[in-house]
Design an enzyme around this catalytic site. Structure first.
Site, PDB file in Angstrom:
ATOM      1  N   GLN A 145       0.810  -1.212   0.000  1.00 40.03           N
ATOM      2  CA  GLN A 145       0.000   0.000   0.000  1.00 40.03           C
ATOM      3  C   GLN A 145       0.847   1.267   0.000  1.00 40.03           C
ATOM      4  O   GLN A 145       0.318   2.379  -0.079  1.00 40.03           O
ATOM      5  CB  GLN A 145      -0.923  -0.001   1.225  1.00 40.03           C
ATOM      6  CG  GLN A 145      -1.918  -1.138   1.233  1.00 40.03           C
ATOM      7  CD  GLN A 145      -2.670  -1.251   2.557  1.00 40.03           C
ATOM      8  OE1 GLN A 145      -2.517  -0.427   3.465  1.00 40.03           O
ATOM      9  NE2 GLN A 145      -3.497  -2.283   2.669  1.00 40.03           N
ATOM     10  N   TYR A 170      -8.288   8.209  19.764  1.00 43.62           N
ATOM     11  CA  TYR A 170      -9.428   7.697  19.004  1.00 43.62           C
ATOM     12  C   TYR A 170      -9.617   6.186  19.131  1.00 43.62           C
ATOM     13  O   TYR A 170     -10.449   5.614  18.428  1.00 43.62           O
ATOM     14  CB  TYR A 170      -9.332   8.177  17.546  1.00 43.62           C
ATOM     15  CG  TYR A 170      -9.633   9.660  17.517  1.00 43.62           C
ATOM     16  CD1 TYR A 170     -10.921  10.120  17.351  1.00 43.62           C
ATOM     17  CD2 TYR A 170      -8.630  10.595  17.784  1.00 43.62           C
ATOM     18  CE1 TYR A 170     -11.220  11.470  17.407  1.00 43.62           C
ATOM     19  CE2 TYR A 170      -8.916  11.949  17.853  1.00 43.62           C
ATOM     20  CZ  TYR A 170     -10.213  12.381  17.665  1.00 43.62           C
ATOM     21  OH  TYR A 170     -10.507  13.724  17.758  1.00 43.62           O
ATOM     22  N   HIS A 211      -0.953   0.026   5.695  1.00 46.21           N
ATOM     23  CA  HIS A 211      -1.445   1.082   6.583  1.00 46.21           C
ATOM     24  C   HIS A 211      -0.488   2.256   6.728  1.00 46.21           C
ATOM     25  O   HIS A 211      -0.031   2.586   7.822  1.00 46.21           O
ATOM     26  CB  HIS A 211      -1.777   0.492   7.963  1.00 46.21           C
ATOM     27  CG  HIS A 211      -2.826  -0.557   7.943  1.00 46.21           C
ATOM     28  ND1 HIS A 211      -3.308  -1.168   9.087  1.00 46.21           N
ATOM     29  CD2 HIS A 211      -3.515  -1.132   6.909  1.00 46.21           C
ATOM     30  CE1 HIS A 211      -4.232  -2.059   8.761  1.00 46.21           C
ATOM     31  NE2 HIS A 211      -4.366  -2.051   7.435  1.00 46.21           N
ATOM     32  N   GLU A 216     -14.578   4.659  10.168  1.00 49.96           N
ATOM     33  CA  GLU A 216     -15.008   5.775  10.998  1.00 49.96           C
ATOM     34  C   GLU A 216     -14.761   7.120  10.336  1.00 49.96           C
ATOM     35  O   GLU A 216     -13.801   7.294   9.586  1.00 49.96           O
ATOM     36  CB  GLU A 216     -14.232   5.797  12.324  1.00 49.96           C
ATOM     37  CG  GLU A 216     -14.439   4.611  13.214  1.00 49.96           C
ATOM     38  CD  GLU A 216     -13.647   4.720  14.509  1.00 49.96           C
ATOM     39  OE1 GLU A 216     -13.778   3.806  15.334  1.00 49.96           O
ATOM     40  OE2 GLU A 216     -12.901   5.723  14.699  1.00 49.96           O
ATOM     41  N   TYR A 268     -10.887  -9.626  10.962  1.00 45.13           N
ATOM     42  CA  TYR A 268     -11.361 -10.334   9.776  1.00 45.13           C
ATOM     43  C   TYR A 268     -11.764 -11.774  10.102  1.00 45.13           C
ATOM     44  O   TYR A 268     -12.572 -12.377   9.401  1.00 45.13           O
ATOM     45  CB  TYR A 268     -10.299 -10.291   8.680  1.00 45.13           C
ATOM     46  CG  TYR A 268     -10.059  -8.886   8.174  1.00 45.13           C
ATOM     47  CD1 TYR A 268     -11.045  -8.213   7.460  1.00 45.13           C
ATOM     48  CD2 TYR A 268      -8.861  -8.224   8.427  1.00 45.13           C
ATOM     49  CE1 TYR A 268     -10.842  -6.924   7.005  1.00 45.13           C
ATOM     50  CE2 TYR A 268      -8.647  -6.927   7.972  1.00 45.13           C
ATOM     51  CZ  TYR A 268      -9.642  -6.281   7.261  1.00 45.13           C
ATOM     52  OH  TYR A 268      -9.448  -5.003   6.815  1.00 45.13           O
TER      53      TYR A 268
END
Length: 362
Positions: free
Chosen positions: A81, A247, A145, A237, A258
């Site tokens: 990613q 958070y 991520h 979110e 998962y």
């Protein structure tokens, strides 16, 4: 119309390919501006054209009927990613020529989210004075991520989102940058009013923490910072970002692993923020824009979020925040980024079509 790789359609002569595409709306068209990108990630309006980042490490400049690859980028770790990610054109760009980008920076055998600053020369399609002004501490060898959205605050400081890098417990560790939103100046210095400046056990760049993978961040019309992030299975979110706030990831979440296993202790914990909105099932959100109302007055202050999973743009409004419509057409395949242009039109990137699109009144 068939599009070859690297083909370009100038906005001045583009014809509507998908019209009208908004459920409940009849005053809009979606026009393809360019196609043939390789994993496009972000767009920015600079010079007399548009800059598009490609995750594998290319920066493309579209101007008039020309399309050029910009020279001068540093080494980029295109892994999973990670790669060349967000782009920010600051408010004073016309005077400074500065642009900022986030990217996966090689850190030995690891990669970490970093911010680069450069001057953009549109005549030569080149970057000069390229420098890395920030890089996360303790990167990871995994390709997951990176987060990686950039926002210019009302005072000119920069906010950058960083994912947990697949090491979820680190999102609660304020001695790392994993799972945080950081705030730095345009030179990479730490602003003196950051919440953790001078506090033992906290990195001073951190503005908020407890995030999983924030791939959307923007300001509302009052200058407040908002971000959205990927949950695991369910629990994507939207959060209004407060200075110094936690958070919750991975202690609390509205999703599950998962495997179906419970995440942390549940959905609430004292001292941890609740989301302004969450999606279950997950939509895989990417890109975020809060609209000015310039062309569609009825949308003033509405939130627009791209969905990588379900191929639409979510429109949200209200208090509490709710999804009220979905903009969906053949054009909205895996929406990665969404921006408002100076004229009030809405531009977005489709990874599914490898294309750049413009929404405007019909």
């Amino acid at each position: 119309m068939s599009l070859t790789r690297r083909s370009f359609i100038a906005s001045a002569c583009a014809t509507p390919l998908f019209a009208p595409a908004v459920f409940g709306q009849s005053n809009m068209q979606i026009t393809q501006i360019a196609g043939g990108f390789d994993a496009p990630w972000a767009i920015g309006f600079a010079g007399n054209g548009v800059l598009v980042t490609e995750r594998d490490g290319a920066l493309i400049y579209l101007s008039g009927t020309t399309r050029r690859t910009v020279s001068g980028l540093p080494e980029i770790a295109a892994n999973g990613q990670g790669g060349l990610l967000d782009i920010l054109i600051p408010r004073n760009h016309a005077q400074s020529q500065l642009i900022f980008m986030t990217y996966a920076k090689p850190q030995g055998r690891r990669e970490g989210t970093a911010i680069l600053r450069a001057r953009f020369d549109p005549e030569r399609a080149a970057l000069t004075e390229v420098t890395s002004i920030f890089e996360m501490r303790r990167g990871s060898s995994g390709g997951r991520h990176f987060g990686s959205r950039l926002v210019e605050g009302p005072d000119g400081t920069l906010f950058a989102s960083i994912g947990d890098r697949g090491d979820r417990e680190q999102a609660q560790n304020t001695e790392t940058h994993n799972g945080t939103i950081v705030r730095v100046t345009k030179t990479g210095a730490v602003p003196s009013d950051n919440p953790f400046v001078g506090r033992l056990g906290h990195l001073p760049e951190i503005w908020s923490y407890g995030h999983r993978n924030p791939q959307g961040m923007t300001l509302d019309l009052k200058g407040n910072l908002w971000a959205h992030e990927h949950g695991a299975k369910g629990g994507d979110e939207i959060n209004k970002i407060e200075k110094g706030a936690n958070y919750g990831w991975p202690v609390i979440s509205y999703g599950t692993h998962y495997s179906g296993a419970k995440i942390g202790i549940g959905t609430a914990q004292e001292g941890m923020q609740q989301p302004a909105h969450f999606w279950d099932p997950s939509i895989a959100p990417s890109g975020y824009m809060i609209y000015s109302g310039k062309l569609w007055k009825e949308w003033r202050g509405h939130h627009f979020v791209g969905s990588l999973k379900f191929d639409y743009i979510s429109r949200l409004t209200g208090s509490p925040l709710k999804e009220v419509a979905q903009i969906k057409s053949d054009a909205t395949a895996r929406v990665r980024d969404i921006r408002e242009a100076a004229d009030g039109s809405i531009w977005f990137l489709s990874v599914g079509n490898d294309g750049l699109y413009r929404m405007s009144p019909s």
